[in-house]
Enzyme design. Structure first.
Site, PDB file in Angstrom:
ATOM      1  N   SER A  34      27.491 -20.022  40.671  1.00 54.39           N
ATOM      2  CA  SER A  34      27.588 -21.447  40.337  1.00 54.39           C
ATOM      3  C   SER A  34      28.276 -22.188  41.462  1.00 54.39           C
ATOM      4  CB  SER A  34      28.410 -21.654  39.065  1.00 54.39           C
ATOM      5  OG  SER A  34      27.905 -20.859  38.030  1.00 54.39           O
ATOM      6  N   HIS A  65      21.072 -21.523  36.726  1.00 54.41           N
ATOM      7  CA  HIS A  65      20.586 -20.537  37.703  1.00 54.41           C
ATOM      8  C   HIS A  65      19.061 -20.542  37.736  1.00 54.41           C
ATOM      9  CE1 HIS A  65      24.428 -18.646  38.548  1.00 54.41           C
ATOM     10  NE2 HIS A  65      24.694 -18.670  37.253  1.00 54.41           N
ATOM     11  N   HIS A  87      24.663 -11.151  34.313  1.00 57.84           N
ATOM     12  CA  HIS A  87      26.081 -11.076  33.958  1.00 57.84           C
ATOM     13  C   HIS A  87      26.279 -10.080  32.828  1.00 57.84           C
ATOM     14  CE1 HIS A  87      25.904 -15.083  35.901  1.00 57.84           C
ATOM     15  NE2 HIS A  87      27.145 -14.814  36.267  1.00 57.84           N
ATOM     16  N   TYR A  89      28.199 -10.330  30.390  1.00 60.35           N
ATOM     17  CA  TYR A  89      28.342 -10.988  29.082  1.00 60.35           C
ATOM     18  C   TYR A  89      27.002 -11.300  28.425  1.00 60.35           C
ATOM     19  CZ  TYR A  89      27.745 -15.345  31.796  1.00 60.35           C
ATOM     20  OH  TYR A  89      27.285 -16.321  32.642  1.00 60.35           O
ATOM     21  N   GLU A  90      25.898 -11.181  29.169  1.00 60.66           N
ATOM     22  CA  GLU A  90      24.596 -11.474  28.575  1.00 60.66           C
ATOM     23  C   GLU A  90      24.149 -10.360  27.629  1.00 60.66           C
ATOM     24  OE1 GLU A  90      21.624 -12.882  31.571  1.00 60.66           O
ATOM     25  OE2 GLU A  90      23.386 -12.930  32.867  1.00 60.66           O
ATOM     26  N   ALA A 117      31.951 -18.838  40.977  1.00 61.11           N
ATOM     27  CA  ALA A 117      32.870 -19.871  40.510  1.00 61.11           C
ATOM     28  C   ALA A 117      33.984 -19.153  39.757  1.00 61.11           C
ATOM     29  CB  ALA A 117      32.149 -20.839  39.591  1.00 61.11           C
ATOM     30  N   MET A 212      33.765 -14.083  35.755  1.00 60.22           N
ATOM     31  CA  MET A 212      32.961 -13.193  34.907  1.00 60.22           C
ATOM     32  C   MET A 212      31.866 -12.454  35.675  1.00 60.22           C
ATOM     33  SD  MET A 212      32.602 -15.761  31.638  1.00 60.22           S
ATOM     34  CE  MET A 212      33.989 -16.800  31.137  1.00 60.22           C
ATOM     35  N   SER A 213      32.049 -12.285  36.971  1.00 59.94           N
ATOM     36  CA  SER A 213      30.995 -11.606  37.749  1.00 59.94           C
ATOM     37  C   SER A 213      31.617 -10.796  38.885  1.00 59.94           C
ATOM     38  CB  SER A 213      30.036 -12.655  38.323  1.00 59.94           C
ATOM     39  OG  SER A 213      30.683 -13.448  39.291  1.00 59.94           O
ATOM     40  N   ASN A 236      38.307 -24.640  38.196  1.00 59.10           N
ATOM     41  CA  ASN A 236      39.279 -25.092  37.173  1.00 59.10           C
ATOM     42  C   ASN A 236      40.557 -24.277  37.324  1.00 59.10           C
ATOM     43  OD1 ASN A 236      37.195 -22.991  35.964  1.00 59.10           O
ATOM     44  ND2 ASN A 236      39.148 -22.633  34.910  1.00 59.10           N
ATOM     45  N   HIS A 248      32.120 -24.701  29.768  1.00 57.00           N
ATOM     46  CA  HIS A 248      31.131 -24.328  30.786  1.00 57.00           C
ATOM     47  C   HIS A 248      30.700 -25.587  31.545  1.00 57.00           C
ATOM     48  CE1 HIS A 248      28.202 -21.881  32.768  1.00 57.00           C
ATOM     49  NE2 HIS A 248      27.159 -22.471  32.216  1.00 57.00           N
TER      50      HIS A 248
HETATM   51  N1  HPA Z   1      37.568 -17.923  33.683  1.00 55.40           N
HETATM   52  C1  HPA Z   1      36.532 -17.086  33.803  1.00 55.40           C
HETATM   53  N2  HPA Z   1      35.436 -17.382  34.494  1.00 55.40           N
HETATM   54  C2  HPA Z   1      35.381 -18.574  35.104  1.00 55.40           C
HETATM   55  C3  HPA Z   1      36.434 -19.494  35.024  1.00 55.40           C
HETATM   56  C4  HPA Z   1      37.591 -19.143  34.273  1.00 55.40           C
HETATM   57  O1  HPA Z   1      38.560 -19.900  34.152  1.00 55.40           O
HETATM   58  N3  HPA Z   1      36.060 -20.586  35.749  1.00 55.40           N
HETATM   59  C5  HPA Z   1      34.834 -20.315  36.257  1.00 55.40           C
HETATM   60  N4  HPA Z   1      34.423 -19.105  35.874  1.00 55.40           N
END
Ligand code: HPA
Length: 281
Positions: A34, A65, A87, A89-90, A117, A212-213, A236, A248
């Site tokens: 991202s 994506h 990912h 988590y999918e 990201a 998460m990757s 963030n 998200h």
């Molecule tokens: N946590 C997990 N994954 C993320 C975050 C986060 O704060 N920001 C972007 N991807």
């Protein structure tokens, strides 16, 4: 667990297709996370191919994506970009990128640049900051190599993020007057964001960013014999470190806001890899 009996013919088919469509492999591959998609606009003589045409590649379904590879050049450096990654988590499966990474290696790719990201754990890297990944923490202690045979499965992770490539990235950042932090990336499976208590724990462990990757792919890439560079874009402050609720949409918005700067930097890093002796065939 990777089903090698099923995956192997798909890798062979994928490599044959890559060879016939694009010829010799570029030395450099990039996994675009991202915020990094803008890097595609820097590719000259770009040729696109959907993952659906590459049987060893995943078919991820995350908003934001596009699932395709882009093959071309940035300056003198040949490159293949991967838009879209599987990912954990999918599906709960952390092996989703095995076929893609092994195909790239067998095609002849030498370096994988991973981009993502991340949430920042440090006040000095606010949203919009870029961080070079120096090391990672596999917080869930999950491995895509469970069930693999052979002594190669005992992968040395002590310099998983290639020292020479890191020095290269820092040099380009300096030349561009761009602030590039360097730190430790912590993997959380997701898809829920972390709790503030988890973030305090990760920070105490020495993590600087959370996402998460990246970690499963780095393990797979090192197992395959690929050199790895990692670049994280802070979208963030991690949970509990700012008053803002995590969504998200917020991370995508910040990724977009900083995306152009991140992508231009990435393009400069790739272009100047052409000068690296260790990547010359
Ligand atoms: N946590 C997990 N994954 C993320 C975050 C986060 O704060 N920001 C972007 N991807």
């Amino acid at each position: 667990m990777i089903d090698n009996k099923t995956l192997e013919p798909k890798i062979a088919e994928t490599v044959a297709k890559l060879n016939s469509l694009f010829g010799a492999a570029p030395a450099v591959a990039v996994v675009l996370g991202s915020g990094w998609a803008g890097a595609v606009s820097h590719v000259q003589e770009a040729k696109h191919l959907a993952y659906t045409e590459l049987s060893a590649f995943p078919q991820p379904k995350v908003e934001g994506h596009v699932n395709e590879i882009v093959v071309g050049k940035i300056g003198e450096q040949a490159v293949v970009m991967l838009r879209g990654r599987a990912h954990t988590y999918e599906s709960g499966d952390c092996t989703g990128m095995a076929g893609a990474l092994r195909s790239l290696k067998r095609w002849g790719v030498q370096v994988v640049i991973q981009t993502n990201a991340s949430g920042s754990l440090r006040a000095h890297t606010p949203p919009g900051s870029l961080m070079l990944i120096a090391d990672h923490i596999n917080a869930p202690q999950r491995s895509p190599l469970i069930g693999e045979a052979g002594s190669e499965r005992f992968v040395d992770m002590s310099t998983a993020y290639d020292l020479e490539l890191r020095q290269h990235a820092k040099k380009i950042a300096q030349a561009q007057n761009l602030m590039l932090g360097e730190g430790t990336y912590c993997w959380a499976v997701g898809p829920q964001f972390e709790t503030p208590a988890e973030i305090r724990m990760f920070a105490a462990w020495g993590a600087d960013a959370v996402g998460m990757s990246t970690v499963p792919e780095t393990i797979l890439a090192r197992h395959a014999g690929l050199r790895v560079m990692g670049l994280a874009l802070m979208t963030n402050m991690a949970a509990g470190l700012s008053a803002e609720a995590l969504t998200h949409a917020l991370t995508l918005q910040q990724a977009q806001a900083s995306g152009e700067r991140a992508s231009s930097f990435l393009a400069a890093v790739i272009s100047s890899l052409a000068k690296l002796e260790s990547l010359k065939a």
